[in-house]
Write a protein that holds these residues in place. Sequence first.
Motif, PDB file in Angstrom:
ATOM      1  N   ARG A 252       0.840  -1.199   0.000  1.00  0.00           N
ATOM      2  CA  ARG A 252       0.000   0.000   0.000  1.00  0.00           C
ATOM      3  C   ARG A 252       0.871   1.243   0.000  1.00  0.00           C
ATOM      4  N   GLY A 253       0.490   2.195  -0.836  1.00  0.00           N
ATOM      5  CA  GLY A 253       1.273   3.415  -0.954  1.00  0.00           C
ATOM      6  C   GLY A 253       2.325   3.370  -2.040  1.00  0.00           C
ATOM      7  N   THR A 254       2.380   2.260  -2.803  1.00  0.00           N
ATOM      8  CA  THR A 254       3.372   2.159  -3.874  1.00  0.00           C
ATOM      9  C   THR A 254       3.187   3.256  -4.905  1.00  0.00           C
ATOM     10  N   HIS A 255       1.932   3.543  -5.249  1.00  0.00           N
ATOM     11  CA  HIS A 255       1.661   4.527  -6.293  1.00  0.00           C
ATOM     12  C   HIS A 255       0.807   5.681  -5.795  1.00  0.00           C
ATOM     13  N   GLU A 256       0.982   6.830  -6.445  1.00  0.00           N
ATOM     14  CA  GLU A 256       0.150   8.011  -6.205  1.00  0.00           C
ATOM     15  C   GLU A 256      -0.576   8.343  -7.501  1.00  0.00           C
ATOM     16  N   TYR A 257      -1.887   8.420  -7.432  1.00  0.00           N
ATOM     17  CA  TYR A 257      -2.690   8.631  -8.644  1.00  0.00           C
ATOM     18  C   TYR A 257      -2.290   9.894  -9.396  1.00  0.00           C
ATOM     19  N   ALA A 258      -1.996  10.951  -8.680  1.00  0.00           N
ATOM     20  CA  ALA A 258      -1.665  12.226  -9.334  1.00  0.00           C
ATOM     21  C   ALA A 258      -0.407  12.147 -10.187  1.00  0.00           C
ATOM     22  N   LYS A 259       0.441  11.142  -9.918  1.00  0.00           N
ATOM     23  CA  LYS A 259       1.694  11.003 -10.676  1.00  0.00           C
ATOM     24  C   LYS A 259       1.549  10.117 -11.908  1.00  0.00           C
ATOM     25  N   PHE A 260       0.379   9.528 -12.102  1.00  0.00           N
ATOM     26  CA  PHE A 260       0.173   8.710 -13.291  1.00  0.00           C
ATOM     27  C   PHE A 260       0.218   9.591 -14.533  1.00  0.00           C
ATOM     28  N   ILE A 261       0.563   9.000 -15.678  1.00  0.00           N
ATOM     29  CA  ILE A 261       0.814   9.749 -16.908  1.00  0.00           C
ATOM     30  C   ILE A 261       0.009   9.140 -18.046  1.00  0.00           C
ATOM     31  N   THR A 262      -0.765   9.944 -18.746  1.00  0.00           N
ATOM     32  CA  THR A 262      -1.536   9.428 -19.868  1.00  0.00           C
ATOM     33  C   THR A 262      -0.610   9.186 -21.064  1.00  0.00           C
ATOM     34  N   PRO A 263      -0.999   8.285 -21.958  1.00  0.00           N
ATOM     35  CA  PRO A 263      -0.178   8.062 -23.157  1.00  0.00           C
ATOM     36  C   PRO A 263       0.039   9.322 -23.983  1.00  0.00           C
ATOM     37  N   SER A 264      -0.983  10.179 -24.060  1.00  0.00           N
ATOM     38  CA  SER A 264      -0.821  11.413 -24.840  1.00  0.00           C
ATOM     39  C   SER A 264       0.192  12.355 -24.189  1.00  0.00           C
ATOM     40  N   GLU A 265       0.201  12.390 -22.855  1.00  0.00           N
ATOM     41  CA  GLU A 265       1.198  13.204 -22.161  1.00  0.00           C
ATOM     42  C   GLU A 265       2.611  12.672 -22.391  1.00  0.00           C
ATOM     43  N   LEU A 266       2.760  11.358 -22.292  1.00  0.00           N
ATOM     44  CA  LEU A 266       4.074  10.765 -22.495  1.00  0.00           C
ATOM     45  C   LEU A 266       4.533  10.955 -23.943  1.00  0.00           C
ATOM     46  N   ALA A 267       3.624  10.795 -24.882  1.00  0.00           N
ATOM     47  CA  ALA A 267       3.976  11.007 -26.292  1.00  0.00           C
ATOM     48  C   ALA A 267       4.426  12.436 -26.533  1.00  0.00           C
ATOM     49  N   ALA A 268       3.768  13.390 -25.857  1.00  0.00           N
ATOM     50  CA  ALA A 268       4.160  14.803 -26.000  1.00  0.00           C
ATOM     51  C   ALA A 268       5.556  15.036 -25.425  1.00  0.00           C
ATOM     52  N   PHE A 269       5.845  14.435 -24.264  1.00  0.00           N
ATOM     53  CA  PHE A 269       7.196  14.528 -23.692  1.00  0.00           C
ATOM     54  C   PHE A 269       8.228  13.978 -24.681  1.00  0.00           C
ATOM     55  N   CYS A 270       7.891  12.846 -25.292  1.00  0.00           N
ATOM     56  CA  CYS A 270       8.820  12.193 -26.213  1.00  0.00           C
ATOM     57  C   CYS A 270       9.090  13.056 -27.438  1.00  0.00           C
ATOM     58  N   ARG A 271       8.039  13.531 -28.060  1.00  0.00           N
ATOM     59  CA  ARG A 271       8.214  14.330 -29.279  1.00  0.00           C
ATOM     60  C   ARG A 271       8.965  15.629 -28.998  1.00  0.00           C
ATOM     61  N   ALA A 272       8.712  16.218 -27.839  1.00  0.00           N
ATOM     62  CA  ALA A 272       9.429  17.443 -27.467  1.00  0.00           C
ATOM     63  C   ALA A 272      10.914  17.182 -27.248  1.00  0.00           C
ATOM     64  N   SER A 273      11.268  15.914 -27.018  1.00  0.00           N
ATOM     65  CA  SER A 273      12.657  15.539 -26.765  1.00  0.00           C
ATOM     66  C   SER A 273      13.334  14.940 -27.992  1.00  0.00           C
ATOM     67  N   GLY A 274      12.623  14.922 -29.110  1.00  0.00           N
ATOM     68  CA  GLY A 274      13.201  14.380 -30.338  1.00  0.00           C
ATOM     69  C   GLY A 274      12.982  12.901 -30.537  1.00  0.00           C
ATOM     70  N   LEU A 275      12.092  12.309 -29.757  1.00  0.00           N
ATOM     71  CA  LEU A 275      11.752  10.899 -29.907  1.00  0.00           C
ATOM     72  C   LEU A 275      10.440  10.764 -30.676  1.00  0.00           C
ATOM     73  N   GLU A 276      10.345   9.734 -31.500  1.00  0.00           N
ATOM     74  CA  GLU A 276       9.116   9.491 -32.248  1.00  0.00           C
ATOM     75  C   GLU A 276       8.483   8.181 -31.775  1.00  0.00           C
ATOM     76  N   PRO A 277       7.350   8.258 -31.059  1.00  0.00           N
ATOM     77  CA  PRO A 277       6.681   7.035 -30.627  1.00  0.00           C
ATOM     78  C   PRO A 277       6.274   6.178 -31.822  1.00  0.00           C
ATOM     79  N   ASN A 278       6.547   4.886 -31.758  1.00  0.00           N
ATOM     80  CA  ASN A 278       6.185   3.997 -32.867  1.00  0.00           C
ATOM     81  C   ASN A 278       5.435   2.746 -32.419  1.00  0.00           C
ATOM     82  N   ASP A 279       5.192   2.617 -31.117  1.00  0.00           N
ATOM     83  CA  ASP A 279       4.405   1.483 -30.639  1.00  0.00           C
ATOM     84  C   ASP A 279       3.824   1.807 -29.273  1.00  0.00           C
TER      85      ASP A 279
END
Length: 239
Positions: A183-210
């Motif tokens: 219990r307490g392993t995760h905090e809901y507020a820190k979860f990340i949606t796929p669209s958010e992660l994809a935006a982080f990636c593209r802003a860093s020069g990464l292109e999501p492909n899967d």
Amino acid sequence: MVATQTPGPVNADPAELAKFSALAHRWWDPTSEFRPLHEINPLRLAHIEKLAGGLAGKRVLDVGCGGGILAEAMAARGAQVIGIDLAEKPLQVATLHKIETGSSVEYRLVAAEALAEEMPGAFDVVTCMEMLEHVPEPASIVRAVAKLAKPGGHVFFSTINRNPKSFLFAIVGAEYVLNLLPRGTHEYAKFITPSELAAFCRASGLEPNDLTGMTYNPLTKVYALGRDVDVNYLMACRV
């Protein structure tokens, strides 16, 4: 011995580091709190190996390696692996296990951002699994990972989506009902949606492909990869 980093501010939550350090001695016990990591590791490994076109002979970095479960598995496939983390006790456990098994993994106590300055473009494959939801600035980790990978290299992230279903399954179900995680392993507020992660990636020069989901069936107690990304998911990128 675990190589240490130079002093300076790091992108880490001391409470998160303490949480995993307190359980470090149980990391390689497949019946412990880390049982889910042991059970999903074959799935993660096969997924990474398939999309990266094999691991043999490749330079691989595992960011947030913890006790080394994935790092050792990738080394066993013939990769030259460095595992990094900011929690010292899990790294000590990883180093002891490396000695016991004869694994070739090199472990370092260093932040991804610091290593990115030291070894830019050094790795064919960079993995960052089940870590982004535990750091204060996940976008900073993504930028560092992008810098560490070679042009044309492969990058893999896994984390947890943020929605009512993920709260129900990843926190209420996994931590309070099924007791898969402490219990307490995760905090809901820190979860990340796929669209958010994809935006982080593209802003860093990464292109999501899967984008692949990981699910758990509480009746059969079996994990599987598939299209359902509502809770756990893996995102692969190319540099």
